[in-house]
Motif scaffolding. Structure first.
Motif, PDB file in Angstrom:
ATOM      1  N   ILE A  32      11.411 -13.418  -3.197  1.00  0.00           N
ATOM      2  CA  ILE A  32      10.719 -13.071  -4.441  1.00  0.00           C
ATOM      3  C   ILE A  32       9.540 -12.132  -4.212  1.00  0.00           C
ATOM      4  O   ILE A  32       9.030 -11.551  -5.156  1.00  0.00           O
ATOM      5  N   GLY A  33       9.134 -11.976  -2.971  1.00  0.00           N
ATOM      6  CA  GLY A  33       7.996 -11.098  -2.675  1.00  0.00           C
ATOM      7  C   GLY A  33       8.229  -9.676  -3.135  1.00  0.00           C
ATOM      8  O   GLY A  33       7.306  -9.014  -3.614  1.00  0.00           O
ATOM      9  N   VAL A  34       9.459  -9.204  -3.003  1.00  0.00           N
ATOM     10  CA  VAL A  34       9.745  -7.827  -3.416  1.00  0.00           C
ATOM     11  C   VAL A  34       9.579  -7.675  -4.922  1.00  0.00           C
ATOM     12  O   VAL A  34       9.039  -6.677  -5.396  1.00  0.00           O
ATOM     13  N   LYS A  35      10.004  -8.669  -5.678  1.00  0.00           N
ATOM     14  CA  LYS A  35       9.852  -8.593  -7.131  1.00  0.00           C
ATOM     15  C   LYS A  35       8.370  -8.592  -7.497  1.00  0.00           C
ATOM     16  O   LYS A  35       7.943  -7.823  -8.363  1.00  0.00           O
ATOM     17  N   MET A  36       7.591  -9.411  -6.831  1.00  0.00           N
ATOM     18  CA  MET A  36       6.160  -9.448  -7.099  1.00  0.00           C
ATOM     19  C   MET A  36       5.519  -8.093  -6.780  1.00  0.00           C
ATOM     20  O   MET A  36       4.685  -7.602  -7.541  1.00  0.00           O
ATOM     21  N   TRP A  37       5.919  -7.497  -5.669  1.00  0.00           N
ATOM     22  CA  TRP A  37       5.357  -6.203  -5.292  1.00  0.00           C
ATOM     23  C   TRP A  37       5.765  -5.136  -6.304  1.00  0.00           C
ATOM     24  O   TRP A  37       4.936  -4.331  -6.742  1.00  0.00           O
ATOM     25  N   LEU A  38       7.044  -5.112  -6.677  1.00  0.00           N
ATOM     26  CA  LEU A  38       7.514  -4.124  -7.647  1.00  0.00           C
ATOM     27  C   LEU A  38       6.775  -4.261  -8.976  1.00  0.00           C
ATOM     28  O   LEU A  38       6.342  -3.270  -9.569  1.00  0.00           O
ATOM     29  N   LEU A  39       6.598  -5.484  -9.444  1.00  0.00           N
ATOM     30  CA  LEU A  39       5.867  -5.708 -10.691  1.00  0.00           C
ATOM     31  C   LEU A  39       4.418  -5.249 -10.571  1.00  0.00           C
ATOM     32  O   LEU A  39       3.848  -4.751 -11.543  1.00  0.00           O
ATOM     33  N   SER A  40       3.832  -5.384  -9.390  1.00  0.00           N
ATOM     34  CA  SER A  40       2.444  -4.961  -9.207  1.00  0.00           C
ATOM     35  C   SER A  40       2.284  -3.446  -9.290  1.00  0.00           C
ATOM     36  O   SER A  40       1.170  -2.955  -9.457  1.00  0.00           O
ATOM     37  N   GLN A  41       3.388  -2.715  -9.218  1.00  0.00           N
ATOM     38  CA  GLN A  41       3.327  -1.258  -9.291  1.00  0.00           C
ATOM     39  C   GLN A  41       3.378  -0.740 -10.727  1.00  0.00           C
ATOM     40  O   GLN A  41       3.273   0.460 -10.969  1.00  0.00           O
TER      41      GLN A  41
END
Length: 69
Positions: A32-41
Motif C-alpha cells: 500500500i506504500g505505493v498508493k500512499m506515495w502516489l496520492l501524496s503527489q
C-alpha cells in the motif's frame, strides 16, 4: 513535476514514453506504500494501469473528497 523524483522513489522504474512534457513510467511495485506515495503527489500523477490500482485510486480519492463536503 519531476521524472527524477519518481525514478528516485522507484529505482527499477523506466520511462516508456514522453510527449509534450508528459512522461509514462512503468514500475513493478508492491504494497500500500505505493498508493500512499502516489496520492501524496496530488494531480501531478495519474495511474493508468493496472485497472485494479486505477479503481483503488478512484475510490480513495472519492473518500477523500467526501471529507470536504
Amino acid at each position: 513535476p519531476s521524472v527524477e523524483a519518481v525514478l528516485d522513489k522507484f529505482p527499477m522504474a523506466k520511462v516508456v514514453d514522453e510527449k509534450e512534457g508528459v512522461c509514462s513510467i512503468e514500475a513493478e511495485v508492491f504494497g500500500i506504500g505505493v498508493k500512499m506515495w502516489l496520492l501524496s503527489q496530488g494531480s501531478k500523477v495519474k495511474v493508468t494501469a493496472p485497472e485494479t490500482l486505477v479503481q483503488e485510486m478512484k475510490q480513495e480519492i472519492g473518500r477523500m473528497n467526501n471529507q470536504y463536503k
